[in-house]
Design an enzyme around this catalytic site. Structure first.
Site, PDB file in Angstrom:
ATOM      1  N   GLU A   8       8.693  -2.672   8.560  1.00 19.48           N
ATOM      2  CA  GLU A   8       9.591  -1.986   9.492  1.00 19.48           C
ATOM      3  C   GLU A   8      10.863  -1.628   8.703  1.00 19.48           C
ATOM      4  O   GLU A   8      11.659  -2.515   8.377  1.00 19.48           O
ATOM      5  CB  GLU A   8       9.897  -2.916  10.674  1.00 19.48           C
ATOM      6  CG  GLU A   8      11.047  -2.495  11.562  1.00 19.48           C
ATOM      7  CD  GLU A   8      10.990  -1.041  12.032  1.00 19.48           C
ATOM      8  OE1 GLU A   8       9.945  -0.597  12.541  1.00 19.48           O
ATOM      9  OE2 GLU A   8      12.012  -0.348  11.891  1.00 19.48           O
ATOM     10  N   GLU A  65       0.831  -1.207   0.000  1.00 17.92           N
ATOM     11  CA  GLU A  65       0.000   0.000   0.000  1.00 17.92           C
ATOM     12  C   GLU A  65       0.861   1.252   0.000  1.00 17.92           C
ATOM     13  O   GLU A  65       1.926   1.292   0.620  1.00 17.92           O
ATOM     14  CB  GLU A  65      -0.866   0.021   1.265  1.00 17.92           C
ATOM     15  CG  GLU A  65      -1.834  -1.131   1.319  1.00 17.92           C
ATOM     16  CD  GLU A  65      -2.589  -1.206   2.641  1.00 17.92           C
ATOM     17  OE1 GLU A  65      -3.110  -2.284   2.945  1.00 17.92           O
ATOM     18  OE2 GLU A  65      -2.633  -0.200   3.360  1.00 17.92           O
ATOM     19  N   CYS A  73       3.212  -5.638  16.269  1.00 17.52           N
ATOM     20  CA  CYS A  73       2.537  -4.641  17.125  1.00 17.52           C
ATOM     21  C   CYS A  73       1.046  -4.984  17.169  1.00 17.52           C
ATOM     22  O   CYS A  73       0.423  -5.213  16.132  1.00 17.52           O
ATOM     23  CB  CYS A  73       2.747  -3.227  16.587  1.00 17.52           C
ATOM     24  SG  CYS A  73       4.477  -2.734  16.584  1.00 17.52           S
ATOM     25  N   CYS A 103      -2.594   1.654   7.730  1.00 21.69           N
ATOM     26  CA  CYS A 103      -1.711   0.765   6.990  1.00 21.69           C
ATOM     27  C   CYS A 103      -2.085  -0.697   7.097  1.00 21.69           C
ATOM     28  O   CYS A 103      -2.387  -1.174   8.169  1.00 21.69           O
ATOM     29  CB  CYS A 103      -0.303   0.907   7.515  1.00 21.69           C
ATOM     30  SG  CYS A 103       0.258   2.551   7.321  1.00 21.69           S
ATOM     31  N   SER A 152       8.074   5.084  17.009  1.00 26.80           N
ATOM     32  CA  SER A 152       6.738   4.686  17.450  1.00 26.80           C
ATOM     33  C   SER A 152       6.854   4.276  18.911  1.00 26.80           C
ATOM     34  O   SER A 152       7.256   3.156  19.212  1.00 26.80           O
ATOM     35  CB  SER A 152       6.237   3.518  16.600  1.00 26.80           C
ATOM     36  OG  SER A 152       6.167   3.941  15.263  1.00 26.80           O
ATOM     37  N   CYS A 179       3.310   8.231   1.535  1.00 28.42           N
ATOM     38  CA  CYS A 179       3.656   7.250   2.561  1.00 28.42           C
ATOM     39  C   CYS A 179       3.879   5.918   1.848  1.00 28.42           C
ATOM     40  O   CYS A 179       2.970   5.393   1.202  1.00 28.42           O
ATOM     41  CB  CYS A 179       2.499   7.153   3.551  1.00 28.42           C
ATOM     42  SG  CYS A 179       2.745   5.875   4.792  1.00 28.42           S
ATOM     43  N   CYS A 183      -1.683  -2.975  15.089  1.00 31.15           N
ATOM     44  CA  CYS A 183      -1.367  -2.659  13.688  1.00 31.15           C
ATOM     45  C   CYS A 183      -1.892  -3.737  12.742  1.00 31.15           C
ATOM     46  O   CYS A 183      -1.666  -4.931  12.958  1.00 31.15           O
ATOM     47  CB  CYS A 183       0.145  -2.530  13.544  1.00 31.15           C
ATOM     48  SG  CYS A 183       0.666  -2.145  11.877  1.00 31.15           S
TER      49      CYS A 183
HETATM   50  N1  SAH Z   1       7.227  -0.137  11.391  1.00 35.01           N
HETATM   51  C1  SAH Z   1       7.343   1.268  11.455  1.00 35.01           C
HETATM   52  C2  SAH Z   1       6.612   2.008  10.355  1.00 35.01           C
HETATM   53  C3  SAH Z   1       5.253   1.513   9.947  1.00 35.01           C
HETATM   54  S1  SAH Z   1       3.883   1.836  10.977  1.00 35.01           S
HETATM   55  C4  SAH Z   1       6.956   1.775  12.825  1.00 35.01           C
HETATM   56  O1  SAH Z   1       6.561   0.975  13.651  1.00 35.01           O
HETATM   57  O2  SAH Z   1       7.105   2.952  13.082  1.00 35.01           O
HETATM   58  C5  SAH Z   1       3.633   3.563  10.885  1.00 35.01           C
HETATM   59  C6  SAH Z   1       3.054   4.177  12.128  1.00 35.01           C
HETATM   60  O3  SAH Z   1       1.665   3.827  12.271  1.00 35.01           O
HETATM   61  C7  SAH Z   1       3.725   3.719  13.410  1.00 35.01           C
HETATM   62  O4  SAH Z   1       3.867   4.805  14.277  1.00 35.01           O
HETATM   63  C8  SAH Z   1       2.722   2.714  13.961  1.00 35.01           C
HETATM   64  O5  SAH Z   1       2.905   2.491  15.317  1.00 35.01           O
HETATM   65  C9  SAH Z   1       1.417   3.387  13.578  1.00 35.01           C
HETATM   66  N2  SAH Z   1       0.252   2.519  13.582  1.00 35.01           N
HETATM   67  C10 SAH Z   1       0.133   1.246  13.190  1.00 35.01           C
HETATM   68  N3  SAH Z   1      -1.114   0.799  13.350  1.00 35.01           N
HETATM   69  C11 SAH Z   1      -1.830   1.817  13.843  1.00 35.01           C
HETATM   70  C12 SAH Z   1      -3.189   1.972  14.227  1.00 35.01           C
HETATM   71  N4  SAH Z   1      -4.082   0.981  14.130  1.00 35.01           N
HETATM   72  N5  SAH Z   1      -3.560   3.180  14.696  1.00 35.01           N
HETATM   73  C13 SAH Z   1      -2.678   4.200  14.789  1.00 35.01           C
HETATM   74  N6  SAH Z   1      -1.395   4.104  14.455  1.00 35.01           N
HETATM   75  C14 SAH Z   1      -0.968   2.925  13.999  1.00 35.01           C
END
Ligand code: SAH
Length: 345
Positions: free
Chosen positions: A161, A93, A117, A333, A215, A106, A120
């Site tokens: 990541e 995406e 996570c 995402c 994050s 993005c 996510c």
């Molecule tokens: N892996 C990297 C980048 C991808 S995620 C990272 O962890 O930073 C991009 C951002 O979106 C990160 O800050 C992640 O924690 C956040 N994110 C993922 N799922 C989310 C959700 N359901 N709601 C809000 N933020 C989210």
């Protein structure tokens, strides 16, 4: 023999590959410019290259395109979300966002993610593979072509990541910013990580000028380990130490991402602990409501983000509330990719 992915080669590698084929070194720069400046992805359209060399290029090299599988336009703002199909049938995406200062993209860095996570969507469908430098570049080039806009900001915050695909991400950034190519300033790039500490130290040494986003999502080790398994390997103390090193080595301010979640990280004591943790650090806190993921239970009450911002402000911590874009098109995402992967089963 497998063809070489020409878009993943830097200029020196392309020169070496051409010399090995008995060609003149200077041809590499011409081809590099066709691809990275003119965005021509068909060797036959490289008109100042001889017909013989074009035939040789077609025989030895390939340009792996991305295909638009789905394109969703937000009715609320001008956000556009692309679901791209890769050559091997996987999906990633890419989200195009409009801001007052220009367009920001993005991009994804992996097909899926290993980090797990809890909140996510990318974690749910699991990890498949790293993206190549060319697949990261193509998300930019294809989106510019498809939308007709010039992208001026880039965020590595899509699926994956970035520091878990470190070598390819660095090569991609080198290609993107190459002065004989696209010449994109890395000052306009933000790289977001869940906190792979050794890579933060390595990145600091390179002084690339990009903005590092962490994050964080919690200031308490047991809560953070619960929602972000990476914390069991690199806890908050180790992460903050690495961030301090990054700031002093690069002179750049760090952004901490914090998705405010009810009953997880939004209480008075969370604000206290966060303020204590970040005091004196040259940083900025970005507060976001959690994006709803259907398999997950995490929520953000209507005023929770604003309330938390006020709590931080009272404690002298600089925080902004991130505008949520594309909320009507599942811009969170990983959700589209997961749906596409499910429907292929
Ligand atoms: N892996 C990297 C980048 C991808 S995620 C990272 O962890 O930073 C991009 C951002 O979106 C990160 O800050 C992640 O924690 C956040 N994110 C993922 N799922 C989310 C959700 N359901 N709601 C809000 N933020 C989210």
């Amino acid at each position: 023999m497998e063809k070489i992915d020409i878009l993943s080669l830097d200029l020196k590698e392309l020169e070496a590959a051409l010399v090995e084929l008995g060609e003149k070194k200077f041809r590499a720069k011409q081809i590099f410019q066709w691809i990275h400046i003119k965005k021509v992805f068909d060797f036959d359209k490289m008109t100042d290259i001889s017909v013989q060399l074009r035939a040789l290029l077609k025989e030895k090299f390939c340009i792996n395109g991305l295909f638009v599988q789905k394109r969703l336009e937000s009715c609320i703002d001008n956000t556009v979300k692309y679901l791209y199909r890769l050559c091997d049938g996987n999906f990633v995406e890419t989200v195009l966002m409009e801001y007052s200062y220009g367009y920001s993209l993005c991009i994804s860095t992996q097909v899926g993610c290993k980090m797990g996570c809890r909140f996510c969507a990318s974690a749910i469908a699991g990890f498949v593979r790293n993206l190549t430098p060319s697949e990261m570049l193509m998300q930019i080039y294809e989106t510019e072509k498809n939308s007709g806009v010039k992208i001026s900001g880039l965020v590595l915050m899509g699926i994956g990541e970035p520091l878990d695909n470190y070598d390819n991400v660095l090569k991609f950034l080198g290609l993107l910013s190459h002065k004989d190519g696209n010449n994109f300033s890395l000052r306009h790039v933000s790289l977001s990580t869940c906190g792979i500490v050794p890579r933060i130290y390595e990145l600091a040494e390179l002084k690339l000028g990009l903005t590092l986003c962490i994050s964080l999502h919690s200031s308490d080790n047991s809560a953070r380990s619960e929602i972000m398994p990476v914390n069991r390997t690199y806890n908050i103390e180790k992460l903050i130490e690495a961030c301090k090193h990054y700031i002093s080595a690069t002179g750049r301010r760090i952004t901490f991402e914090y998705a405010v979640m009810d009953n997880i990280n939004s209480a008075e004591r969370d604000a206290d602990r966060l303020a204590e943790l970040l005091r004196g650090i040259n940083c900025h806190v970005n507060l976001i409501p959690v994006n709803k993921v259907k398999e997950r239970k995490y929520t953000t009450a209507r005023t929770a983000v604003a309330d938390f911002a006020k709590r931080l402000e009272k404690r002298g911590i600089n925080a902004t509330v991130r505008r949520t874009l594309g909320s009507d098109i599942e811009a969170a995402c990983g959700q589209l990719r997961r749906d596409a992967a499910n429907s292929n089963q």
